[in-house]
Design a protein around this motif. Structure first.
Motif, mmCIF file in Angstrom:
data_model
loop_
_atom_site.group_PDB
_atom_site.id
_atom_site.type_symbol
_atom_site.label_atom_id
_atom_site.label_comp_id
_atom_site.label_asym_id
_atom_site.label_seq_id
_atom_site.Cartn_x
_atom_site.Cartn_y
_atom_site.Cartn_z
ATOM 1 N N ASN A 16 0.836 -1.214 0.000
ATOM 2 C CA ASN A 16 0.000 0.000 0.000
ATOM 3 C C ASN A 16 0.864 1.255 0.000
ATOM 4 O O ASN A 16 0.513 2.263 -0.616
ATOM 5 N N SER A 17 1.987 1.180 0.696
ATOM 6 C CA SER A 17 2.885 2.344 0.755
ATOM 7 C C SER A 17 3.463 2.648 -0.614
ATOM 8 O O SER A 17 3.515 3.803 -1.038
ATOM 9 N N ILE A 18 3.888 1.595 -1.306
ATOM 10 C CA ILE A 18 4.491 1.850 -2.630
ATOM 11 C C ILE A 18 3.434 2.276 -3.644
ATOM 12 O O ILE A 18 3.666 3.180 -4.452
ATOM 13 N N TYR A 19 2.227 1.677 -3.534
ATOM 14 C CA TYR A 19 1.148 2.114 -4.450
ATOM 15 C C TYR A 19 0.854 3.600 -4.232
ATOM 16 O O TYR A 19 0.750 4.389 -5.174
ATOM 17 N N VAL A 22 3.646 5.888 -5.516
ATOM 18 C CA VAL A 22 3.680 6.013 -6.982
ATOM 19 C C VAL A 22 2.488 6.840 -7.486
ATOM 20 O O VAL A 22 2.644 7.684 -8.382
ATOM 21 N N ILE A 23 1.309 6.630 -6.894
ATOM 22 C CA ILE A 23 0.120 7.418 -7.306
ATOM 23 C C ILE A 23 0.394 8.903 -7.085
ATOM 24 O O ILE A 23 0.128 9.743 -7.953
ATOM 25 N N ILE A 24 0.959 9.224 -5.933
ATOM 26 C CA ILE A 24 1.262 10.635 -5.641
ATOM 27 C C ILE A 24 2.379 11.146 -6.552
ATOM 28 O O ILE A 24 2.341 12.276 -7.035
ATOM 29 N N GLY A 25 3.351 10.279 -6.819
ATOM 30 C CA GLY A 25 4.433 10.649 -7.734
ATOM 31 C C GLY A 25 3.921 11.005 -9.117
ATOM 32 O O GLY A 25 4.389 11.948 -9.745
ATOM 33 N N LEU A 244 5.285 11.301 -15.617
ATOM 34 C CA LEU A 244 6.050 10.050 -15.693
ATOM 35 C C LEU A 244 7.298 10.117 -14.814
ATOM 36 O O LEU A 244 7.622 9.162 -14.109
ATOM 37 N N THR A 245 7.975 11.268 -14.842
ATOM 38 C CA THR A 245 9.180 11.435 -14.017
ATOM 39 C C THR A 245 8.826 11.252 -12.543
ATOM 40 O O THR A 245 9.520 10.525 -11.817
ATOM 41 N N GLY A 246 7.731 11.899 -12.117
ATOM 42 C CA GLY A 246 7.307 11.786 -10.719
ATOM 43 C C GLY A 246 7.001 10.350 -10.343
ATOM 44 O O GLY A 246 7.458 9.853 -9.297
ATOM 45 N N GLY A 247 6.264 9.653 -11.200
ATOM 46 C CA GLY A 247 5.878 8.269 -10.910
ATOM 47 C C GLY A 247 7.082 7.347 -10.849
ATOM 48 O O GLY A 247 7.217 6.531 -9.912
ATOM 49 N N VAL A 248 7.980 7.492 -11.820
ATOM 50 C CA VAL A 248 9.161 6.611 -11.868
ATOM 51 C C VAL A 248 10.081 6.883 -10.671
ATOM 52 O O VAL A 248 10.574 5.956 -10.031
ATOM 53 N N VAL A 249 10.279 8.177 -10.343
ATOM 54 C CA VAL A 249 11.156 8.505 -9.211
ATOM 55 C C VAL A 249 10.541 8.022 -7.899
ATOM 56 O O VAL A 249 11.258 7.557 -7.006
ATOM 57 N N ALA A 250 9.223 8.087 -7.785
ATOM 58 C CA ALA A 250 8.566 7.594 -6.562
ATOM 59 C C ALA A 250 8.877 6.106 -6.378
ATOM 60 O O ALA A 250 9.173 5.654 -5.260
ATOM 61 N N PHE A 251 8.836 5.358 -7.472
ATOM 62 C CA PHE A 251 9.127 3.920 -7.388
ATOM 63 C C PHE A 251 10.608 3.687 -7.077
ATOM 64 O O PHE A 251 10.959 2.921 -6.183
ATOM 65 N N LEU A 252 11.452 4.417 -7.809
ATOM 66 C CA LEU A 252 12.908 4.285 -7.631
ATOM 67 C C LEU A 252 13.316 4.656 -6.205
ATOM 68 O O LEU A 252 14.128 3.974 -5.568
ATOM 69 N N ASP A 261 17.443 0.932 3.775
ATOM 70 C CA ASP A 261 16.779 1.275 5.033
ATOM 71 C C ASP A 261 16.819 2.781 5.330
ATOM 72 O O ASP A 261 17.194 3.231 6.413
ATOM 73 N N PHE A 262 16.452 3.570 4.308
ATOM 74 C CA PHE A 262 16.332 5.027 4.466
ATOM 75 C C PHE A 262 14.858 5.377 4.617
ATOM 76 O O PHE A 262 13.988 4.615 4.177
ATOM 77 N N PRO A 263 14.553 6.572 5.178
ATOM 78 C CA PRO A 263 13.157 7.041 5.111
ATOM 79 C C PRO A 263 12.803 7.346 3.639
ATOM 80 O O PRO A 263 13.631 7.896 2.907
ATOM 81 N N VAL A 264 11.581 6.976 3.252
ATOM 82 C CA VAL A 264 11.211 7.036 1.825
ATOM 83 C C VAL A 264 11.168 8.476 1.288
ATOM 84 O O VAL A 264 11.744 8.773 0.237
ATOM 85 N N GLY A 265 10.474 9.373 2.022
ATOM 86 C CA GLY A 265 10.269 10.743 1.533
ATOM 87 C C GLY A 265 11.565 11.448 1.193
ATOM 88 O O GLY A 265 11.773 11.876 0.037
ATOM 89 N N PRO A 266 12.496 11.575 2.159
ATOM 90 C CA PRO A 266 13.756 12.253 1.853
ATOM 91 C C PRO A 266 14.548 11.565 0.744
ATOM 92 O O PRO A 266 15.224 12.228 -0.046
ATOM 93 N N THR A 267 14.457 10.220 0.662
ATOM 94 C CA THR A 267 15.162 9.513 -0.420
ATOM 95 C C THR A 267 14.605 9.955 -1.772
ATOM 96 O O THR A 267 15.362 10.237 -2.718
ATOM 97 N N ASP A 268 13.267 10.032 -1.861
ATOM 98 C CA ASP A 268 12.626 10.495 -3.102
ATOM 99 C C ASP A 268 13.150 11.871 -3.506
ATOM 100 O O ASP A 268 13.487 12.107 -4.672
ATOM 101 N N VAL A 269 13.207 12.780 -2.531
ATOM 102 C CA VAL A 269 13.610 14.164 -2.839
ATOM 103 C C VAL A 269 15.065 14.214 -3.302
ATOM 104 O O VAL A 269 15.395 14.930 -4.259
ATOM 105 N N VAL A 270 15.931 13.440 -2.642
ATOM 106 C CA VAL A 270 17.339 13.430 -3.049
ATOM 107 C C VAL A 270 17.476 12.869 -4.466
ATOM 108 O O VAL A 270 18.205 13.426 -5.299
ATOM 109 N N VAL A 271 16.739 11.794 -4.755
ATOM 110 C CA VAL A 271 16.788 11.224 -6.117
ATOM 111 C C VAL A 271 16.307 12.268 -7.132
ATOM 112 O O VAL A 271 16.929 12.466 -8.186
#
Lengths: 298, 244
Positions: A16-19, A22-25, A244-252, A261-271
């Motif tokens: 559910n977290s990854i879905y 990605v939806i938000i991405g 597409l960029t947002g969705g792919v980066v959210a997954f990545l 084992d990083f927090p997801v949000g900050p990892t997304d922003v750094v990517v």
């Protein structure tokens, strides 16, 4: 690769977290495109923070009124947080837009003040709220760990509504953004279309803040749109590429966060930030290369 | 005698209840070509915006020929008015002229798309349809904006300094197109300009704004060497109000 196989498995514990991520991405950049075109980048920073203050106030309200929120289900908590978030986001966006239309004062100063006030108020409220320590602070920081089915359905339904409205009324929203005077002359109700756009922005920001926190929401609102603008040749490419960029980066980002084992949000922003830097260099190189190729032919 | 489309009767215009100009009275007729001239800050753009309904009049009235049907305006702002961040092609910009006839939530029909191409062809820029609007030259942008205004199927074509920042050749082409459209399509043209040569060549009626005065007449009446010399003397010595 093993991590990727785990994430893609239908039995994955955090599916559910990854879905949701990605939806938000995919969704945030669709309204982010309007932030970039209307040159409202600072509003993109302030709104998620104001939205999170709405969450903090909504979650503090039961305590101030003497109710025990812990005895209610997580769905009630989430609904309350959503109401707080959407109320504050919409109020803020309408007030800030009204003040900007009047043309007095310093818009950047107002947005900056709103941002720091909102951020400080959120921290103060949650520090005095005993429930803040049992997960809500994590939610505001962007730790997407426990997303219930209810949260996922609410997020998907809201963002589907936003997507449908953006697609259906794209020409009206584009017209009032690009040439407000022409819209008035053509008899369009510009106030109605502005409010609709703000409502869609408010809904997206609220859902994003509740799921991934204000920092990550800001990242997904603006960085994919800024990246897409470097390469797109028309509005359709701009919108699709940003989404597409947002969705792919959210997954990545989720994959990397799970792997290391990083927090997801900050990892997304750094990517997003690293990719934006690479994209900017690539766009400059492409531009120079095209210019030198053209000059050889002249 | 051509049909009168709009009559301005003792109109006062301005912002925030502060009148910039008062006592403005003239009419726009079908297939007529009217030029508004005047120094910077004389109220030309304010007058244009009031006629377009973007600003409310402070006094007097604007009456239209038909009380039942709304007059349609095709507006051509200055090309510098637009933000280059929008990734719109020349065709997409021109197509916006048709949005007034397409209901919200509906796709733009092929007939409207074809008509937009016709409008681009009419001003000689259909070959630029797929080019990015922001990357066109000033004269090309101006012609795309005229095509957009024509795509509204206007009764009155309103242009705010259509040749400002445009080179001499392109200015001539824009003015020739306007004059031809005015005659062929039988629409009224109202433009703000500083280009006296173009006004003398094309305009049937001139509205000259100077400080708080409004002078209305034909180009032959107003743009005589003697009167223009007097006017420019007044511009060069603003303290001297003189007699006009």
């Amino acid at each position: 690769m093993e991590t990727l196989r785990q994430i893609l498995s239908p039995d994955f514990l955090l599916r559910n977290s990854i879905y949701t991520s990605v939806i938000i991405g995919f969704s945030c950049p669709l309204v982010g495109v309007f932030f970039v075109m209307r040159r409202l980048v600072f509003m993109g920073v302030a709104l998620p923070q104001i939205s999170s203050t709405g969450v903090a106030i909504a979650l503090s309200l039961p305590m101030w009124l003497g109710f025990n929120l812990a005895s209610h289900g997580s769905n009630s908590v989430h609904t309350l947080a959503f109401i707080g978030s959407i109320t504050f986001t919409l109020t803020a966006i309408l007030v800030l837009a009204f003040l900007e239309r009047r043309g007095h004062g310093h818009p950047d100063g107002r947005l900056g003040t709103a941002y720091v006030m909102a951020a400080s108020l959120s921290i103060l409220l949650l520090s005095k709220n005993p429930y803040g320590e049992i997960g809500w602070l994590d939610m505001l920081k962007g730790d997407i760990i426990a997303i219930s089915n209810f949260d996922l359905v609410l997020t998907a339904a809201t963002l589907t509504l936003v997507l449908a409205a953006l697609g259906l009324f794209h020409k009206e929203l584009l017209l009032v953004s690009f040439d407000r005077e022409l819209a008035i002359i053509l008899g369009k109700n510009v106030v109605f279309w502005d409010i609709l756009l703000y409502l869609l922005i408010g809904l997206t920001v609220s859902m994003a803040v509740l799921s991934i926190g204000p920092l990550t929401a800001f990242g997904f609102l603006l960085i994919p749109a800024l990246m897409a603008h470097l390469f797109a040749h028309n509005m359709r490419q701009f919108t699709v590429l940003a989404s597409l960029t947002g969705g792919v980066v959210a997954f990545l980002g989720f994959w990397l966060a799970y792997q290391y084992d990083f927090p997801v949000g900050p990892t997304d922003v750094v990517v997003l930030g690293v990719l934006y830097a690479i994209a900017w260099i690539a766009a400059r190189w492409l531009s120079d290369f095209t210019a030198s190729s053209n000059s050889k032919w002249l | 005698m051509n049909e009168t489309l709009i009559t301005l009767d003792n109109l006062s215009i301005g912002y925030n209840n502060q009148a910039v100009l008062s006592g403005i009275s003239f009419a726009l007729v079908r297939a007529g070509f009217t030029a508004i001239v005047g120094t910077n800050g004389s109220g030309k753009s304010t007058l244009l915006k009031t006629i377009l309904g973007l600003l409310p009049p402070l006094g007097g009235r604007i009456s239209t020929a038909s009380q039942s049907a709304r007059l349609i305006f095709g507006y051509v702002p200055q090309f510098t008015h637009f933000d280059s961040i929008y990734l719109l092609s020349a065709f997409e910009v021109a197509l916006m002229g048709t949005y007034g006839r397409v209901r919200p939530g509906f796709f733009i029909p092929h007939s409207e798309r074809d008509f937009t191409h016709e409008c681009l062809s009419a001003v000689g820029v259909d070959e630029l349809a797929r080019k990015r609007f922001a990357e066109l030259s000033g004269g090309q942008k101006q012609r795309v904006l005229i095509a957009r205004a024509l795509a509204t199927r206007p009764d009155v074509l309103v242009l705010d300094e259509p040749t400002a920042g445009v080179d001499r050749g392109a200015t001539h082409a824009v003015m020739e197109h306007l004059s031809r459209i005015c005659e062929e399509v039988k629409i009224s043209v109202l433009l703000v300009t500083h280009d006296f040569a173009a006004v003398r060549q094309h305009a049937g009626q001139v509205v000259w704004l100077y400080e708080s005065d409004v002078f209305v007449g034909s180009a032959q009446e107003l743009l005589t060497p003697e009167l223009m010399a007097k006017m420019f003397e007044r511009v060069s010595t603003p303290g001297d109000r003189g007699i006009y």
